[in-house]
Design an enzyme around this catalytic site. Structure first.
Site, short mmCIF file in Angstrom:
data_model
loop_
_atom_site.label_atom_id
_atom_site.label_comp_id
_atom_site.label_asym_id
_atom_site.label_seq_id
_atom_site.Cartn_x
_atom_site.Cartn_y
_atom_site.Cartn_z
N SER A 241 0.88 -1.24 0.09
CA SER A 241 -0.25 -0.02 0.21
C SER A 241 1.48 1.56 0.08
CB SER A 241 -1.40 -0.11 0.92
OG SER A 241 -0.80 -0.40 2.14
N THR B 292 -0.91 3.24 4.78
CA THR B 292 -0.62 4.41 4.54
C THR B 292 0.92 4.73 5.63
OG1 THR B 292 -2.10 5.41 3.64
CG2 THR B 292 -0.05 7.17 4.54
N THR C 82 1.86 6.70 -0.12
CA THR C 82 0.30 5.96 -0.04
C THR C 82 0.46 5.66 -1.41
OG1 THR C 82 -1.17 5.05 0.83
CG2 THR C 82 -0.92 7.51 -0.01
N ARG D 142 -8.53 10.07 -8.26
CA ARG D 142 -8.41 10.43 -6.70
C ARG D 142 -7.55 10.90 -5.92
NH1 ARG D 142 -7.31 7.46 -1.21
NH2 ARG D 142 -8.63 7.52 -0.67
N THR E 116 -3.64 7.47 9.70
CA THR E 116 -4.05 5.95 8.34
C THR E 116 -5.32 6.01 8.03
OG1 THR E 116 -3.27 4.51 7.56
CG2 THR E 116 -3.05 4.51 10.55
N GLY E 117 -6.20 4.82 7.34
CA GLY E 117 -6.97 4.75 7.47
C GLY E 117 -8.13 5.28 5.94
#
Length: 337
Positions: A64, A197, A215, A225, A248-249
């Site tokens: 990722s 990330t 990321t 995006r 992060t998330g």
């Protein structure tokens, strides 16, 4: 005869022994190690956060970060990154960066060689090439296989809504549709195992702060995006008068609440790092109780903490810390709530 004994106590500044400090999201041990090594060799805080995040870009941490991961709807891997100087409040960032592997390096170039804060898309790539960064394909056999499998599954999952044909059954092309196909809140496309990330905060021996992120974003994202990672205050924030934080998330949700800025602002007013992280998470939970995310925090005296939103399959969050008492990367765990 009365003897008087005077005891002179010399106090060092609170927690000075705990500085410098490196803290980063997830179990990315080598990133923390490289950042710490950079500091020990006399590198600056910006050098440390840049090289730490760059190490993850090279290692493709969990798929990722860096090249060869998270292909978008066209099968292309694009990168987001940011770096922030907490002394000067300067920020450099890139979003939707294409064909350049060292995204955090390009972000620093934006900060050091332009008056801008954020460059995106093909123009960011051209800027990177002009600054001497190599242009190369970011796809790998793994990312191509992920994309091919997604196409075979009728492009499931995806991030479309209120469109026709039904995005839960078709790859499109899509056109606007007034009636919603799904619930108000996101469909839960974010998988904790593939959205890791790297966010890093470094506190110098005198309390200076720097932060950085990198990321490759959300797998199967709509082309163009840009998530929270390159947004100051969302992906990360640094202020040498208070501290630093990184998130992060689910960036599409988290960036709406600027959790990193909120956490740093709370620490500025005396809130302890763990509590600051918890408040930042709680603010998002009020509106999106099922969001996936975590925040790390560190203040200018060496205190640190983290918090995360509890979900099925995500009950704990791991993060790395290095400081003088340990002198090596140590894995820490916090229970989500």
């Amino acid at each position: 005869m009365i003897q008087r004994v005077f005891v002179i106590i010399c106090l060092l500044p609170l927690n000075q022994a705990d500085l410098p400090l490196v803290i980063n999201t997830w179990h990315f041990k080598n990133a923390a190690r490289v950042a710490w090594s950079t500091l020990q060799k006399g590198g600056s805080l910006l050098d440390a956060v840049e090289r730490g995040c760059a190490q993850c870009e090279l290692e493709q941490c969990d798929g990722s970060v860096g090249f060869g991961g998270s292909p978008d709807e066209h099968g292309e891997t694009t990168l987001d990154a940011m770096i922030m100087n907490g002394d000067t409040m300067e920020v450099g960032a890139v979003g939707d960066l294409r064909r350049v592997k060292n995204a955090v390096g390009v972000a620093r170039a934006v900060m050091e060689y332009t008056e801008h804060t954020l460059l995106v898309g093909e123009s960011a790539t051209i800027f990177a090439q002009n600054m001497g960064f190599m242009s190369e394909d970011l796809s790998t056999n793994k990312s191509i296989a992920i994309f091919s499998k997604w196409l075979q599954q009728d492009c499931q999952p995806n991030y479309r809504k209120n469109v026709s044909p039904n995005p839960s059954q078709s790859c499109g092309p899509y056109k606007p549709k007034a009636k919603s196909w799904g619930p108000k809140h996101p469909k839960g496309n974010f998988d904790p195992s593939s959205h890791d990330t790297i966010g890093m905060v470094v506190i110098g021996k005198n309390g200076q702060v720097a932060a950085a992120t990198s990321t490759n974003g959300a797998t199967h994202k709509i082309p163009g995006r840009v998530g929270d990672s390159p947004v100051a205050g969302a992906g990360a924030y640094a202020d040498s008068t208070a501290g630093g934080a990184a998130a992060t998330g689910d960036g599409d949700i988290m960036m709406r609440f600027l959790p990193s800025f909120l956490a740093v602002d709370l620490m500025r007013n005396g809130t302890q790092p763990t509590t600051a992280c918890e408040i930042a998470i709680s603010r998002i939970k009020k509106y999106y109780p099922k969001f996936f995310g975590a925040v790390i925090c560190a203040n200018t005296t060496g205190g640190y903490g983290a918090a995360c939103n509890k979900l099925p399959g995500f009950s704990q969050f791991h993060f790395m810390v290095v400081n003088p008492p340990t002198n090596q990367s140590q894995l820490h765990t916090v229970d989500c709530f």
